[in-house]
Design a protein around this motif. Sequence first.
Motif, PDB file in Angstrom:
ATOM      1  N   GLY A   6       0.828  -1.189   0.000  1.00 24.01           N
ATOM      2  CA  GLY A   6       0.000   0.000   0.000  1.00 24.01           C
ATOM      3  C   GLY A   6       0.864   1.242   0.000  1.00 24.01           C
ATOM      4  N   ILE A   7       0.491   2.235  -0.814  1.00 23.72           N
ATOM      5  CA  ILE A   7       1.205   3.509  -0.881  1.00 23.72           C
ATOM      6  C   ILE A   7       0.175   4.626  -0.809  1.00 23.72           C
ATOM      7  CG2 ILE A   7       2.709   4.999  -2.251  1.00 23.72           C
ATOM      8  CD1 ILE A   7       3.763   2.456  -3.645  1.00 23.72           C
ATOM      9  N   LYS A   8       0.363   5.536   0.150  1.00 26.43           N
ATOM     10  CA  LYS A   8      -0.527   6.691   0.275  1.00 26.43           C
ATOM     11  C   LYS A   8       0.112   7.861  -0.458  1.00 26.43           C
ATOM     12  CE  LYS A   8      -0.910   9.045   4.154  1.00 26.43           C
ATOM     13  NZ  LYS A   8      -1.298   9.483   5.504  1.00 26.43           N
ATOM     14  N   ASN A 125      -2.590  -1.724  15.114  1.00 28.95           N
ATOM     15  CA  ASN A 125      -3.165  -0.849  14.101  1.00 28.95           C
ATOM     16  C   ASN A 125      -2.374   0.447  14.071  1.00 28.95           C
ATOM     17  OD1 ASN A 125      -4.776   0.656  12.377  1.00 28.95           O
ATOM     18  ND2 ASN A 125      -6.467   0.845  13.812  1.00 28.95           N
ATOM     19  N   ILE A 126      -1.846   0.801  12.907  1.00 25.28           N
ATOM     20  CA  ILE A 126      -1.102   2.051  12.787  1.00 25.28           C
ATOM     21  C   ILE A 126      -1.339   2.638  11.399  1.00 25.28           C
ATOM     22  CG2 ILE A 126       1.031   0.904  12.062  1.00 25.28           C
ATOM     23  CD1 ILE A 126       2.500   3.107  13.718  1.00 25.28           C
ATOM     24  N   GLU A 127      -1.475   3.951  11.350  1.00 27.95           N
ATOM     25  CA  GLU A 127      -1.615   4.636  10.065  1.00 27.95           C
ATOM     26  C   GLU A 127      -0.217   4.963   9.544  1.00 27.95           C
ATOM     27  OE1 GLU A 127      -3.644   8.587   8.134  1.00 27.95           O
ATOM     28  OE2 GLU A 127      -4.520   7.770   9.976  1.00 27.95           O
ATOM     29  N   LEU A 128       0.040   4.598   8.292  1.00 26.12           N
ATOM     30  CA  LEU A 128       1.370   4.744   7.699  1.00 26.12           C
ATOM     31  C   LEU A 128       1.283   5.382   6.314  1.00 26.12           C
ATOM     32  CD1 LEU A 128       2.772   1.199   8.532  1.00 26.12           C
ATOM     33  CD2 LEU A 128       3.436   3.335   9.618  1.00 26.12           C
ATOM     34  N   PRO A 129       2.393   5.971   5.842  1.00 32.33           N
ATOM     35  CA  PRO A 129       2.409   6.501   4.476  1.00 32.33           C
ATOM     36  C   PRO A 129       2.551   5.392   3.426  1.00 32.33           C
ATOM     37  CG  PRO A 129       4.491   6.960   5.561  1.00 32.33           C
ATOM     38  CD  PRO A 129       3.587   6.355   6.593  1.00 32.33           C
ATOM     39  N   TYR A 130       3.196   4.294   3.777  1.00 35.38           N
ATOM     40  CA  TYR A 130       3.302   3.124   2.917  1.00 35.38           C
ATOM     41  C   TYR A 130       3.430   1.907   3.820  1.00 35.38           C
ATOM     42  CZ  TYR A 130       8.243   4.144   3.760  1.00 35.38           C
ATOM     43  OH  TYR A 130       9.434   4.437   4.343  1.00 35.38           O
ATOM     44  N   ALA A 131       2.954   0.771   3.323  1.00 35.27           N
ATOM     45  CA  ALA A 131       2.926  -0.424   4.164  1.00 35.27           C
ATOM     46  C   ALA A 131       2.991  -1.667   3.294  1.00 35.27           C
ATOM     47  CB  ALA A 131       1.646  -0.433   5.002  1.00 35.27           C
ATOM     48  N   ALA A 132       3.380  -2.775   3.909  1.00 37.12           N
ATOM     49  CA  ALA A 132       3.429  -4.054   3.210  1.00 37.12           C
ATOM     50  C   ALA A 132       3.282  -5.187   4.217  1.00 37.12           C
ATOM     51  CB  ALA A 132       4.741  -4.198   2.451  1.00 37.12           C
ATOM     52  N   HIS A 133       2.738  -6.284   3.757  1.00 38.51           N
ATOM     53  CA  HIS A 133       2.670  -7.518   4.530  1.00 38.51           C
ATOM     54  C   HIS A 133       3.328  -8.612   3.692  1.00 38.51           C
ATOM     55  CE1 HIS A 133       0.289  -6.531   8.032  1.00 38.51           C
ATOM     56  NE2 HIS A 133      -0.634  -5.961   7.289  1.00 38.51           N
ATOM     57  N   GLY A 134       3.771  -9.631   4.368  1.00 31.51           N
ATOM     58  CA  GLY A 134       4.366 -10.764   3.662  1.00 31.51           C
ATOM     59  C   GLY A 134       5.787 -10.470   3.226  1.00 31.51           C
ATOM     60  N   THR A 140      10.796  -4.502  -0.497  1.00 25.85           N
ATOM     61  CA  THR A 140      10.385  -3.201  -1.028  1.00 25.85           C
ATOM     62  C   THR A 140      10.597  -2.018  -0.085  1.00 25.85           C
ATOM     63  OG1 THR A 140       8.113  -3.543  -0.279  1.00 25.85           O
ATOM     64  CG2 THR A 140       8.651  -4.245  -2.524  1.00 25.85           C
ATOM     65  N   PHE A 141      10.769  -2.253   1.204  1.00 25.98           N
ATOM     66  CA  PHE A 141      10.872  -1.109   2.121  1.00 25.98           C
ATOM     67  C   PHE A 141      12.074  -0.217   1.833  1.00 25.98           C
ATOM     68  CE2 PHE A 141       8.071  -2.608   5.874  1.00 25.98           C
ATOM     69  CZ  PHE A 141       6.972  -2.080   5.239  1.00 25.98           C
ATOM     70  N   GLY A 157       3.041   7.680  -7.590  1.00 27.32           N
ATOM     71  CA  GLY A 157       2.886   6.507  -6.732  1.00 27.32           C
ATOM     72  C   GLY A 157       2.856   5.219  -7.528  1.00 27.32           C
ATOM     73  N   LEU A 158       2.197   5.249  -8.693  1.00 27.25           N
ATOM     74  CA  LEU A 158       2.154   4.058  -9.551  1.00 27.25           C
ATOM     75  C   LEU A 158       3.539   3.749 -10.124  1.00 27.25           C
ATOM     76  CD1 LEU A 158      -1.257   4.647 -11.346  1.00 27.25           C
ATOM     77  CD2 LEU A 158      -0.718   2.821  -9.732  1.00 27.25           C
ATOM     78  N   GLU A 159       4.324   4.771 -10.430  1.00 27.77           N
ATOM     79  CA  GLU A 159       5.694   4.556 -10.901  1.00 27.77           C
ATOM     80  C   GLU A 159       6.544   3.908  -9.807  1.00 27.77           C
ATOM     81  OE1 GLU A 159       7.190   4.788 -13.905  1.00 27.77           O
ATOM     82  OE2 GLU A 159       5.126   5.096 -14.603  1.00 27.77           O
ATOM     83  N   LEU A 160       6.378   4.384  -8.564  1.00 31.21           N
ATOM     84  CA  LEU A 160       7.096   3.786  -7.439  1.00 31.21           C
ATOM     85  C   LEU A 160       6.658   2.333  -7.241  1.00 31.21           C
ATOM     86  CD1 LEU A 160       9.048   3.955  -5.079  1.00 31.21           C
ATOM     87  CD2 LEU A 160       7.255   5.087  -3.751  1.00 31.21           C
ATOM     88  N   LEU A 161       5.367   2.076  -7.416  1.00 30.31           N
ATOM     89  CA  LEU A 161       4.864   0.709  -7.311  1.00 30.31           C
ATOM     90  C   LEU A 161       5.479  -0.183  -8.393  1.00 30.31           C
ATOM     91  CD1 LEU A 161       2.937  -1.311  -5.949  1.00 30.31           C
ATOM     92  CD2 LEU A 161       1.182  -0.557  -7.559  1.00 30.31           C
ATOM     93  N   LYS A 162       5.642   0.340  -9.600  1.00 33.36           N
ATOM     94  CA  LYS A 162       6.279  -0.433 -10.672  1.00 33.36           C
ATOM     95  C   LYS A 162       7.705  -0.820 -10.289  1.00 33.36           C
ATOM     96  CE  LYS A 162       3.650   1.243 -14.590  1.00 33.36           C
ATOM     97  NZ  LYS A 162       3.597   2.083 -15.784  1.00 33.36           N
ATOM     98  N   GLN A 163       8.430   0.103  -9.654  1.00 37.00           N
ATOM     99  CA  GLN A 163       9.787  -0.211  -9.194  1.00 37.00           C
ATOM    100  C   GLN A 163       9.748  -1.340  -8.158  1.00 37.00           C
ATOM    101  OE1 GLN A 163      11.923   3.191  -7.734  1.00 37.00           O
ATOM    102  NE2 GLN A 163      11.462   4.426  -9.532  1.00 37.00           N
ATOM    103  N   CYS A 164       8.774  -1.261  -7.247  1.00 35.67           N
ATOM    104  CA  CYS A 164       8.646  -2.294  -6.210  1.00 35.67           C
ATOM    105  C   CYS A 164       8.323  -3.653  -6.827  1.00 35.67           C
ATOM    106  CB  CYS A 164       7.559  -1.908  -5.210  1.00 35.67           C
ATOM    107  SG  CYS A 164       7.960  -0.477  -4.191  1.00 35.67           S
TER     108      CYS A 164
END
Length: 194
Positions: A6-8, A125-134, A140-141, A157-164
């Motif tokens: 997830g990326i905010k 439970n925490i609010e974050l600017p970006y998050a991942a599970h698994g 990716t962090f 954000g989608l470009e950053l997701l493509k890198q991830c």
Amino acid sequence: MDIILGIKTADSVIIATSKAATRGISVLKANDDKTRQLTEKSLMAFTGESGDTVQFAEFIQANVQLYSMRENVELSSKAISSFVRNQLAQSLRSRKPYQVNVLIGGYDENKEIPTLNWIDYLGTNIELPYAAHGYAAFYTFSLLDRHYKPTMSTDEGLELLKQCIKELTTRMPIDFKGVYVKVVDKDGVKEIDF
């Protein structure tokens, strides 16, 4: 072996989930959607034990919809996150706790801001600017730490997701069959062809 990212961004939340449903080293299904739309502007992505995840996601989805019908008001992402956290914390103290990790992305109309909450099976439970599970978190962090900016647009954000995703396909020893990408913004939830 699930991937949940997830990326905010400044005006939306981007959620990506792997398509493969695996058990050990076997791919059981190549088009498994690990998300549930809870309200018009909130989305839950989940990972964990296969039976628990689907049952828990449907339970949360049904209860959020029931509350909206009874009270004639749509829950905010913060309220949904608190409800999910409470359900996981209660199940932890039962004989059969849910083994589910969750990301909740939403758009708060009152404050006109996107929110991304990270919730684990222990009820954290925490609010974050970006998050991942698994396994996605391991790979990716470092990219997210280096390239994330709170003011980035959805396209950035989608470009950053493509890198991830590129990093995950390079480094992970399994084929996760691609990703489903969904964006939550002021217009609601939409799936992006990625």
